[in-house]
Every structure is written in structure tokens, then in C-alpha cells.
Scaffold this motif. Structure first.
Motif, PDB file in Angstrom:
ATOM      1  N   HIS A   1       0.834  -1.203   0.000  1.00  0.00           N
ATOM      2  CA  HIS A   1       0.000   0.000   0.000  1.00  0.00           C
ATOM      3  C   HIS A   1       0.868   1.252   0.000  1.00  0.00           C
ATOM      4  O   HIS A   1       1.706   1.444   0.893  1.00  0.00           O
ATOM      5  CB  HIS A   1      -0.909   0.010   1.236  1.00  0.00           C
ATOM      6  CG  HIS A   1      -1.879   1.142   1.262  1.00  0.00           C
ATOM      7  ND1 HIS A   1      -2.350   1.696   2.440  1.00  0.00           N
ATOM      8  CD2 HIS A   1      -2.475   1.841   0.264  1.00  0.00           C
ATOM      9  CE1 HIS A   1      -3.193   2.678   2.154  1.00  0.00           C
ATOM     10  NE2 HIS A   1      -3.279   2.790   0.838  1.00  0.00           N
TER      11      HIS A   1
ATOM     12  N   VAL B   1       0.598   5.444  -0.126  1.00  0.00           N
ATOM     13  CA  VAL B   1      -0.252   6.622  -0.025  1.00  0.00           C
ATOM     14  C   VAL B   1       0.449   7.788  -0.715  1.00  0.00           C
ATOM     15  O   VAL B   1       1.608   8.097  -0.417  1.00  0.00           O
ATOM     16  CB  VAL B   1      -0.552   6.977   1.445  1.00  0.00           C
ATOM     17  CG1 VAL B   1      -1.271   8.323   1.537  1.00  0.00           C
ATOM     18  CG2 VAL B   1      -1.404   5.881   2.082  1.00  0.00           C
TER      19      VAL B   1
ATOM     20  N   ARG C   1      -0.875  -1.071  -4.399  1.00  0.00           N
ATOM     21  CA  ARG C   1      -2.226  -0.622  -4.049  1.00  0.00           C
ATOM     22  C   ARG C   1      -2.094   0.839  -3.655  1.00  0.00           C
ATOM     23  O   ARG C   1      -1.264   1.185  -2.809  1.00  0.00           O
ATOM     24  CB  ARG C   1      -2.765  -1.468  -2.894  1.00  0.00           C
ATOM     25  CG  ARG C   1      -4.183  -1.146  -2.462  1.00  0.00           C
ATOM     26  CD  ARG C   1      -4.722  -2.267  -1.577  1.00  0.00           C
ATOM     27  NE  ARG C   1      -3.871  -2.510  -0.426  1.00  0.00           N
ATOM     28  CZ  ARG C   1      -4.012  -1.930   0.760  1.00  0.00           C
ATOM     29  NH1 ARG C   1      -4.970  -1.018   0.954  1.00  0.00           N
ATOM     30  NH2 ARG C   1      -3.206  -2.235   1.767  1.00  0.00           N
TER      31      ARG C   1
ATOM     32  N   THR D   1      -3.542   4.801  -2.652  1.00  0.00           N
ATOM     33  CA  THR D   1      -4.522   5.750  -2.147  1.00  0.00           C
ATOM     34  C   THR D   1      -3.968   7.151  -2.342  1.00  0.00           C
ATOM     35  O   THR D   1      -2.818   7.427  -1.973  1.00  0.00           O
ATOM     36  CB  THR D   1      -4.812   5.534  -0.651  1.00  0.00           C
ATOM     37  OG1 THR D   1      -5.323   4.216  -0.441  1.00  0.00           O
ATOM     38  CG2 THR D   1      -5.833   6.557  -0.145  1.00  0.00           C
TER      39      THR D   1
ATOM     40  N   ARG E   1      -8.942   5.494 -10.930  1.00  0.00           N
ATOM     41  CA  ARG E   1     -10.109   4.843 -10.315  1.00  0.00           C
ATOM     42  C   ARG E   1     -10.461   3.543 -11.031  1.00  0.00           C
ATOM     43  O   ARG E   1     -10.754   2.529 -10.391  1.00  0.00           O
ATOM     44  CB  ARG E   1     -11.297   5.801 -10.315  1.00  0.00           C
ATOM     45  CG  ARG E   1     -11.136   7.012  -9.405  1.00  0.00           C
ATOM     46  CD  ARG E   1     -12.425   7.811  -9.316  1.00  0.00           C
ATOM     47  NE  ARG E   1     -12.273   9.013  -8.516  1.00  0.00           N
ATOM     48  CZ  ARG E   1     -12.058  10.230  -9.007  1.00  0.00           C
ATOM     49  NH1 ARG E   1     -11.974  10.403 -10.331  1.00  0.00           N
ATOM     50  NH2 ARG E   1     -11.936  11.268  -8.207  1.00  0.00           N
TER      51      ARG E   1
ATOM     52  N   ARG F   1      -7.717   4.370  -4.982  1.00  0.00           N
ATOM     53  CA  ARG F   1      -8.681   5.102  -4.160  1.00  0.00           C
ATOM     54  C   ARG F   1      -8.243   6.561  -4.109  1.00  0.00           C
ATOM     55  O   ARG F   1      -7.085   6.853  -3.811  1.00  0.00           O
ATOM     56  CB  ARG F   1      -8.703   4.489  -2.761  1.00  0.00           C
ATOM     57  CG  ARG F   1      -9.751   5.036  -1.806  1.00  0.00           C
ATOM     58  CD  ARG F   1      -9.593   4.348  -0.468  1.00  0.00           C
ATOM     59  NE  ARG F   1     -10.568   4.812   0.508  1.00  0.00           N
ATOM     60  CZ  ARG F   1     -10.337   4.864   1.823  1.00  0.00           C
ATOM     61  NH1 ARG F   1      -9.154   4.476   2.305  1.00  0.00           N
ATOM     62  NH2 ARG F   1     -11.270   5.283   2.643  1.00  0.00           N
TER      63      ARG F   1
ATOM     64  N   LEU G   1      -4.451   5.849   7.964  1.00  0.00           N
ATOM     65  CA  LEU G   1      -4.097   4.810   7.017  1.00  0.00           C
ATOM     66  C   LEU G   1      -2.702   4.278   7.320  1.00  0.00           C
ATOM     67  O   LEU G   1      -1.786   5.043   7.620  1.00  0.00           O
ATOM     68  CB  LEU G   1      -4.114   5.348   5.585  1.00  0.00           C
ATOM     69  CG  LEU G   1      -5.448   5.780   4.984  1.00  0.00           C
ATOM     70  CD1 LEU G   1      -5.815   7.198   5.416  1.00  0.00           C
ATOM     71  CD2 LEU G   1      -5.387   5.711   3.461  1.00  0.00           C
TER      72      LEU G   1
END
Length: 476
Positions: free
Chosen positions: A10, A12, A33, A35, A239, A244, A270
Motif C-alpha cells: 500500500h 499513499v 495498491r 490511495t 479509479r 482510491r 491509514l
């Protein structure tokens, strides 16, 4: 790098401007992944499309350098390749009360062809004579960096700086040529000047090299309907790919943990394996200010980055009242002349899509404010419109009242690149490199243009993906 090694990790991305969106797309393509956290209610940063009198317009940046590949490539990746458009490129210079064609044969205002400049009528006889002295002066020691205005003034006189270099650089940085780093703003000229005894010789050498390898295609490009469509299209691509994107989500704290990073907004906290900071320098400085020594050192450097503010005044006129007076794509204004506006773009002449949107209207915009000259920005919108109309009247004889007007203010819109900027950026990146899984990107580092910002975001993403892949390999 191996997407399998980064799959599920993940990342960010803090900041939804074009740098952050470019970083997010590269991360997504690398298997992470993703965000994206954006503090405002929209993505795009300084790229913003809007309307005036029902006509679509860019309310921020309106074009990108097409000779660099990153902007065009991202536009195509976001599905807007067929919408790329070349602008009309016939800019003028409003100089000493007269509109004159911008002379050719120069590099960011630094002349290489004295005959071309003489024919333009932009400089006085004294100014032209002073430029010629460049060939007689002993070489100037440049050192590691120098302010372009100071150096050019030393070699060719202040008039060429005030009448040519300032208005051209002002359009890019909204800055002061006597402060802007030559090594950063015009790196090819800086290196050529170090190798030549004269500045004019350096310009001629670069021009000869460019002539020997001519490039095809337009120098600049825009997008049908406004380049502000680009971040919206990239966000939609993200998207669709599973990223996200959260808007209205300013980051309050960023804390390093044993597993990676903890990113707290007002709504949630997060956990991230890595973070890309794609926000202006003051925000990045705040988020790193309470961290470990490397973060605090980076924060202290980031806090020294100065920003210029500006306003764009966009107006729509009845075409019959405006078009006969407005020729070319617009004009630049030397600040030394004491006018309010620094430039005007005749959007309906520059962009075919703008003219076609409403055949009865003509859209133009003016820019106001630059670093060290921002007092006018304290005025009401109506005053800025009136001041713009006054200058337009003096410049082209436009006396008509606009049918609609809109003022867009960009507070802290453009980071400044003073002498030593590259060294400062190197120090920031050195400190940040000691923070595993963290990278920075954006206009404060490698250039303020759209392709430069995209490249900065992609570089940060690639470095994060490399870190994640190595850490995954260590765990195997």
C-alpha cells in the motif's frame, strides 16, 4: 521492476496535483495498491478547467512543453491523445507603450543575433551598443551557479534583462530574473556560457547545435477544452485501475512506524508501506517537522522555499467589439514599464477550440503579480478587472466592457528557484533518502512546467517501487 513483488503493498500519495497523479499512476502500473489524499475538493492543483459566459477555459496553466515527452505521453495514457492541440504562437511584446513582435534569435531573452534584435526596435540604441560589448569583455567566472539577470546584465547590460529576459522568465516562474538561478532555469545556456568566452557566443553555439538536429512537431501543446481536463482524466484512469482517491482529506500527521508509515486525516488513519509527498514545500515541511533527525533536516530545507502568488483575470467580450483589435496569441509586458498586468493571452486566437465554443464571444486573460510585486493581489476582484481593462485599453485600444469576467487567485502558486536551488534540492533528497519508503515530488524540485512535474512524480514512484521490491526480496 517486478509487479509481483510490489503487489498488495500500500502506497499513499499525499497530494492530487499532476505530480501526485502521475506518481499514483506509475505506482499502480508497478503493482502497488494506491490511495491518493487530496486536501481540496478537486484534483489537479494548478491545472483547472472552468467556464466563462458558457465557454470552457483554463483557469490555471494552459499549455505544456511538447518537446519533452512526459506530458504528451501521460495525456495519451489518460485517453486524451486525440485532443492534443497546437497553439497559435505569435506572441508580442508591449514595450514602452508599443506592441512589437517578440524578436527571434534569442534564448529565453538572451540574444544571439544582434541584427534581428536591432530590427525589432525593442531596445534603444544605447541598449544595443551595450550588448555588443559582450564580445569585448573578458570571460566571467560563473562558479557553481549565478542569477541569470545579474549575469546577463554584467555581460550585455540591464536593458536586455529588463526588456526581454524579465518578461519571458516571468511567464514561467512569476519571478525576478535578478534572483532566478541560471543553472536551474536555463541549464544548457549556463553550461555553454562556462565553455565560451562570451555570452552571445554561447547562445549562437546552442542555436547552431539545435539547427543541426531539427525537431519536428509543435513546441507546445494544449488539450481541446482545456489542459485542466488532464488531471481529471488521469484520476479517472486511476479509479478504473482500482486506486482510491479521497478529496477533502488534508493530512494532519505523518509518522514512521515499524511496518512503514501512519498517515492520519480527520476521517481516518491509514497504514502505508510507503508514502509519496506531492504537496507544496510548506506542507511537506510541516508533515516532516516532528519526525526523526533526517525528516527534521529535510523540513528545515523545505521551509526556505519561497513562492510567488498571482491572479488570472479571464474575460469574455462580444467578438465584434474585440476581435478587430486583438492580433496574435497575446503579449508579454516588461515589469520595468510599471504596468499592472504582466501578460495577456488572447485565448480565442491562441486556441481554436476556445474560438469555436461560441462564435459570438472572444475570450482573453491577463496575469497579475509576481514574486516581490504582489501588492495588487490585495485588491478586490472588480479592481483587478478594471486595472486589466485599463492596461488592455492602453495596449490595443480595447474599450468594450466584458460580458463576463472571472478572477482566479493562485496564492503561493509558483515556487522560486534562486541561486543554489539545485544544491538545496540535492540536500532535501539526501535527507529524505534516509527515510525508508518516503519520497518527495512536485514543482518545488525539478521544474515548474507540466512535463517536469510529471517526471518528478514518476521518479518518486519508481524509487518507491524499487524500495518495496527490495524489501520484498529481503523477506523471501
Amino acid at each position: 521492476m517486478s509487479a509481483s513483488r510490489t503487489s498488495g503493498r500500500h502506497v499513499v500519495v499525499i497530494g492530487g496535483g499532476i505530480s501526485g497523479l502521475a506518481a499514483a499512476l506509475r505506482l499502480l502500473e508497478g503493482g502497488a495498491r494506491v490511495t491518493v489524499l487530496e486536501a481540496s475538493d478537486r484534483v489537479g492543483g494548478k491545472l483547472l478547467v472552468g467556464e466563462i459566459a458558457g465557454v470552457p477555459v483554463d483557469l490555471g496553466a494552459e499549455a505544456m512543453l511538447a518537446r519533452r515527452p512526459e506530458g504528451v505521453a501521460l495525456t495519451r495514457a489518460a485517453g486524451l491523445g486525440d485532443s492534443l492541440r497546437e497553439p497559435a504562437a505569435t506572441a508580442m511584446l508591449w514595450n514602452r507603450g508599443e506592441l512589437r513582435p517578440l524578436p527571434k534569435g534569442h534564448m529565453m531573452g538572451v540574444p544571439g543575433d544582434l541584427a534581428e534584435l536591432s530590427a525589432s526596435g525593442v531596445l534603444s540604441a544605447e541598449g544595443l551598443a551595450r550588448i555588443a560589448r559582450d564580445e569585448e569583455l573578458p570571460p566571467t567566472e560563473l562558479g557553481e551557479d549565478v542569477a541569470i539577470g545579474a549575469y546577463v546584465a554584467e555581460r550585455m547590460g540591464r536593458e536586455v534583462v529588463d526588456r526581454l529576459v524579465e518578461p519571458l522568465l516571468g511567464g514561467v516562474y512569476a519571478g525576478d530574473a535578478y534572483r532566478i538561478s541560471m543553472r536551474t532555469a536555463v541549464p544548457q545556456l549556463f553550461e555553454a556560457a562556462r565553455a565560451h568566452g562570451t555570452l552571445s557566443g554561447a547562445v549562437r553555439d546552442l542555436q547552431a547545435r539545435a539547427a543541426a538536429r531539427p525537431q519536428s512537431g509543435p513546441v507546445f501543446a494544449g488539450i481541446d477544452g482545456g489542459i485542466g481536463r488532464l488531471p481529471l482524466a488521469v484520476a479517472e484512469t486511476l479509479r478504473v485501475g482500482g486506486a482510491r482517491i479521497l478529496m477533502g482529506a488534508p493530512v494532519r500527521t505523518l509518522v514512521r512506524t515499524a511496518q512503514g508509515w501512519s498517515v492520519a486525516t480527520d476521517a481516518e488513519t491509514l497504514a502505508a508501506d510507503a508514502v509519496v509527498l506531492a504537496v507544496p514545500a510548506p506542507v511537506t515541511a510541516r508533515l516532516l517537522s516532528s519526525g526523526e533527525p533526517a525528516a527534521s533536516a529535510a523540513s528545515a530545507e523545505l521551509a526556505t522555499v519561497a513562492y510567488a502568488s498571482m491572479a488570472l483575470v479571464t474575460m469574455a467580450f462580444r467578438r465584434s467589439e474585440a476581435e478587430p483589435l486583438l492580433h496574435g496569441s497575446g503579449f508579454l509586458v516588461p515589469p520595468v514599464d510599471g504596468r499592472t498586468i504582466k501578460a495577456s493571452t488572447f485565448s480565442s486566437n491562441k486556441w481554436r477550440w476556445n474560438a469555436d465554443a461560441d462564435p459570438d464571444l472572444f475570450v482573453l486573460r491577463t496575469s497579475i503579480g509576481r514574486f516581490g510585486d504582489e501588492d495588487d493581489l490585495k485588491r478586490e476582484d472588480s479592481e483587478l478587472v478594471s486595472m486589466s481593462l485599463k492596461d488592455l485599453g492602453d495596449a490595443v485600444g480595447l474599450a468594450a466592457a466584458p460580458v463576463d469576467s472571472r478572477v482566479t487567485r493562485w496564492h503561493g502558486g509558483l515556487p522560486q528557484y534562486p541561486v543554489g536551488h539545485l544544491e538545496r534540492v540535492a540536500r532535501i533528497r539526501e535527507h529524505v533518502s534516509r527515510l525508508p519508503g518516503l519520497r518527495v515530488c512536485g514543482a518545488a524540485y525539478d521544474g515548474v512546467g507540466i512535463p517536469a512535474c510529471i517526471s518528478s512524480g514518476q521518479r518518486a514512484a519508481d524509487e518507491v517501487l524499487g524500495t518495496l521490491a527490495r524489501s520484498a526480496g529481503d523477506e523471501e
